[in-house]
Design a protein around this motif. Structure first.
Motif, PDB file in Angstrom:
ATOM      1  N   GLU A  17     -12.490  -4.252  32.856  1.00 40.11           N
ATOM      2  CA  GLU A  17     -13.228  -5.468  32.502  1.00 40.11           C
ATOM      3  C   GLU A  17     -12.751  -6.644  33.347  1.00 40.11           C
ATOM      4  O   GLU A  17     -13.551  -7.441  33.811  1.00 40.11           O
ATOM      5  CB  GLU A  17     -13.050  -5.781  31.011  1.00 40.11           C
ATOM      6  CG  GLU A  17     -13.822  -4.852  30.104  1.00 40.11           C
ATOM      7  CD  GLU A  17     -13.592  -5.149  28.624  1.00 40.11           C
ATOM      8  OE1 GLU A  17     -13.097  -6.250  28.283  1.00 40.11           O
ATOM      9  OE2 GLU A  17     -13.909  -4.272  27.812  1.00 40.11           O
ATOM     10  N   GLY A  18     -11.443  -6.762  33.536  1.00 35.81           N
ATOM     11  CA  GLY A  18     -10.903  -7.841  34.358  1.00 35.81           C
ATOM     12  C   GLY A  18     -11.368  -7.733  35.794  1.00 35.81           C
ATOM     13  O   GLY A  18     -11.766  -8.730  36.408  1.00 35.81           O
ATOM     14  N   GLU A  19     -11.329  -6.511  36.333  1.00 35.63           N
ATOM     15  CA  GLU A  19     -11.792  -6.299  37.704  1.00 35.63           C
ATOM     16  C   GLU A  19     -13.281  -6.594  37.824  1.00 35.63           C
ATOM     17  O   GLU A  19     -13.728  -7.196  38.789  1.00 35.63           O
ATOM     18  CB  GLU A  19     -11.512  -4.864  38.150  1.00 35.63           C
ATOM     19  CG  GLU A  19     -10.113  -4.665  38.650  1.00 35.63           C
ATOM     20  CD  GLU A  19      -9.926  -3.285  39.285  1.00 35.63           C
ATOM     21  OE1 GLU A  19     -10.615  -2.330  38.896  1.00 35.63           O
ATOM     22  OE2 GLU A  19      -9.065  -3.194  40.159  1.00 35.63           O
ATOM     23  N   HIS A  20     -14.038  -6.149  36.828  1.00 34.77           N
ATOM     24  CA  HIS A  20     -15.484  -6.368  36.856  1.00 34.77           C
ATOM     25  C   HIS A  20     -15.800  -7.863  36.798  1.00 34.77           C
ATOM     26  O   HIS A  20     -16.660  -8.355  37.528  1.00 34.77           O
ATOM     27  CB  HIS A  20     -16.154  -5.638  35.689  1.00 34.77           C
ATOM     28  CG  HIS A  20     -17.626  -5.843  35.620  1.00 34.77           C
ATOM     29  ND1 HIS A  20     -18.504  -5.297  36.529  1.00 34.77           N
ATOM     30  CD2 HIS A  20     -18.382  -6.573  34.766  1.00 34.77           C
ATOM     31  CE1 HIS A  20     -19.737  -5.672  36.232  1.00 34.77           C
ATOM     32  NE2 HIS A  20     -19.695  -6.448  35.170  1.00 34.77           N
ATOM     33  N   LYS A  21     -15.086  -8.588  35.949  1.00 38.88           N
ATOM     34  CA  LYS A  21     -15.355 -10.013  35.757  1.00 38.88           C
ATOM     35  C   LYS A  21     -14.889 -10.853  36.942  1.00 38.88           C
ATOM     36  O   LYS A  21     -15.572 -11.780  37.352  1.00 38.88           O
ATOM     37  CB  LYS A  21     -14.674 -10.487  34.478  1.00 38.88           C
ATOM     38  CG  LYS A  21     -15.023 -11.902  34.085  1.00 38.88           C
ATOM     39  CD  LYS A  21     -14.502 -12.225  32.695  1.00 38.88           C
ATOM     40  CE  LYS A  21     -14.911 -13.642  32.299  1.00 38.88           C
ATOM     41  NZ  LYS A  21     -14.455 -13.995  30.970  1.00 38.88           N
ATOM     42  N   TYR A  22     -13.717 -10.530  37.511  1.00 39.93           N
ATOM     43  CA  TYR A  22     -13.123 -11.384  38.542  1.00 39.93           C
ATOM     44  C   TYR A  22     -13.098 -10.775  39.934  1.00 39.93           C
ATOM     45  O   TYR A  22     -12.817 -11.462  40.901  1.00 39.93           O
ATOM     46  CB  TYR A  22     -11.689 -11.768  38.145  1.00 39.93           C
ATOM     47  CG  TYR A  22     -11.638 -12.520  36.847  1.00 39.93           C
ATOM     48  CD1 TYR A  22     -12.065 -13.844  36.773  1.00 39.93           C
ATOM     49  CD2 TYR A  22     -11.192 -11.911  35.691  1.00 39.93           C
ATOM     50  CE1 TYR A  22     -12.039 -14.543  35.582  1.00 39.93           C
ATOM     51  CE2 TYR A  22     -11.155 -12.597  34.485  1.00 39.93           C
ATOM     52  CZ  TYR A  22     -11.578 -13.916  34.436  1.00 39.93           C
ATOM     53  OH  TYR A  22     -11.555 -14.588  33.255  1.00 39.93           O
TER      54      TYR A  22
END
Length: 85
Positions: A17-22
């Motif tokens: 999720e962090g990679e996808h968001k940022y």
């Protein structure tokens, strides 16, 4: 300094999720992809978030120190002043 110390994988977080968001950015918590520190705005936000007791409570003291050290380094790099209180 503890900047190369390991941060344990948290069960309550999906690193994707962090990679996808940022995107592919540097994170203060690289294991869980939390607290992006790639821009001045993210550095300030990361510092504010990790200094909230409920967020810091999800890590042990050594891990919080690692995260704070990484944020401090990023703050210097991005010429951001952070409040050490």
């Amino acid at each position: 300094m503890a900047t190369d110390s390991k941060i344990d994988r948290r069960d309550d977080v999906n690193p994707k999720e962090g990679e996808h968001k940022y995107g592919d950015v540097d994170f203060a918590d690289r294991t869980n992809k939390k607290y992006p520190i790639d821009t001045p705005e993210h550095v300030r936000a990361a510092w504010n978030y990790i200094n909230h007791k409920d967020n810091a409570a999800k890590y042990d003291a050594d891990e919080v120190n690692v995260i704070k050290d990484r944020i401090r380094k990023a703050a210097k790099k991005h010429d951001v002043t952070i409040d050490e209180e």
